[in-house]
Design a protein around this motif. Structure first.
Motif, mmCIF file in Angstrom:
data_model
loop_
_atom_site.group_PDB
_atom_site.id
_atom_site.type_symbol
_atom_site.label_atom_id
_atom_site.label_comp_id
_atom_site.label_asym_id
_atom_site.label_seq_id
_atom_site.Cartn_x
_atom_site.Cartn_y
_atom_site.Cartn_z
ATOM 1 N N SER A 98 56.290 63.117 41.889
ATOM 2 C CA SER A 98 56.918 63.438 40.424
ATOM 3 C C SER A 98 55.855 62.463 39.501
ATOM 4 C CB SER A 98 58.121 62.894 40.140
ATOM 5 O OG SER A 98 58.959 63.814 40.781
ATOM 6 N N ASP A 99 55.559 62.987 38.444
ATOM 7 C CA ASP A 99 54.880 62.230 37.289
ATOM 8 C C ASP A 99 55.396 61.018 36.961
ATOM 9 O OD1 ASP A 99 53.077 63.646 34.573
ATOM 10 O OD2 ASP A 99 54.379 61.532 34.211
ATOM 11 N N VAL A 100 54.543 59.952 36.701
ATOM 12 C CA VAL A 100 55.010 58.359 36.605
ATOM 13 C C VAL A 100 55.615 58.160 35.362
ATOM 14 C CG1 VAL A 100 52.983 57.602 38.214
ATOM 15 C CG2 VAL A 100 52.554 57.938 35.756
ATOM 16 N N THR A 101 55.538 59.245 34.359
ATOM 17 C CA THR A 101 56.327 58.988 32.979
ATOM 18 C C THR A 101 57.617 59.348 33.129
ATOM 19 O OG1 THR A 101 55.883 61.223 32.387
ATOM 20 C CG2 THR A 101 54.112 59.467 31.846
ATOM 21 N N GLY A 102 58.092 59.794 34.475
ATOM 22 C CA GLY A 102 59.528 60.405 34.468
ATOM 23 C C GLY A 102 60.085 61.669 33.867
ATOM 24 N N ASN A 103 59.008 62.428 33.429
ATOM 25 C CA ASN A 103 59.349 63.468 32.586
ATOM 26 C C ASN A 103 59.823 64.787 33.489
ATOM 27 O OD1 ASN A 103 56.902 64.362 33.668
ATOM 28 N ND2 ASN A 103 55.704 64.109 31.737
ATOM 29 N N ARG B 15 57.814 66.379 35.927
ATOM 30 C CA ARG B 15 56.887 66.996 36.495
ATOM 31 C C ARG B 15 56.453 66.858 37.762
ATOM 32 N NH1 ARG B 15 53.137 65.544 31.274
ATOM 33 N NH2 ARG B 15 54.329 66.805 29.813
ATOM 34 N N LEU C 277 50.533 62.874 35.725
ATOM 35 C CA LEU C 277 49.864 61.560 36.103
ATOM 36 C C LEU C 277 50.362 60.960 37.008
ATOM 37 C CD1 LEU C 277 50.150 60.493 32.373
ATOM 38 C CD2 LEU C 277 47.950 61.324 33.376
ATOM 39 N N SER D 239 50.789 58.058 40.311
ATOM 40 C CA SER D 239 50.737 56.723 40.757
ATOM 41 C C SER D 239 49.609 56.786 41.795
ATOM 42 C CB SER D 239 51.770 55.895 41.161
ATOM 43 O OG SER D 239 52.217 56.466 42.663
#
Length: 93
Positions: A13-18, A20, A44, A46
């Motif tokens: 999943s996206d590193v921003t926690g959204n 995705r 995005l 990691s």
């Protein structure tokens, strides 16, 4: 029934926690590999997750090559490769 088999072990999943996510799958009819970025056009990752996606793509590509090398027998559940909806190439996407 779908013709794609996804890498169920890939949980990225996206590193921003959204929310995705990345999905990698192989077309069981013709061996084409699908890379999906769910819920957006950009993600995005990691460095560790990017490496997991890369490994999944390499493993799925090998699986796709094995599928493509096997002569196909058309059934109602698995149409002949020319009848399947192929993935768009880079120029078509």
């Amino acid at each position: 029934m779908g013709v794609y088999s996804s890498d169920l072990d890939l949980n990225v999943s996206d590193v921003t926690g959204n929310g995705r996510e990345v999905e990698v799958g192989v077309n069981m009819v013709n061996g084409n590999v699908r890379l999906s970025i769910l819920w957006t056009d950009e993600i995005l990752l990691s460095p560790d997750d990017a490496e997991r996606v890369a490994r999944s793509l390499v493993e799925t590509a090998a699986r796709g090559r094995r599928i493509a090398a096997v002569p196909h027998v058309s059934t109602p559940e698995a149409p002949a490769p020319e009848a399947a909806d192929p993935l768009p190439g880079p120029a078509e996407s």
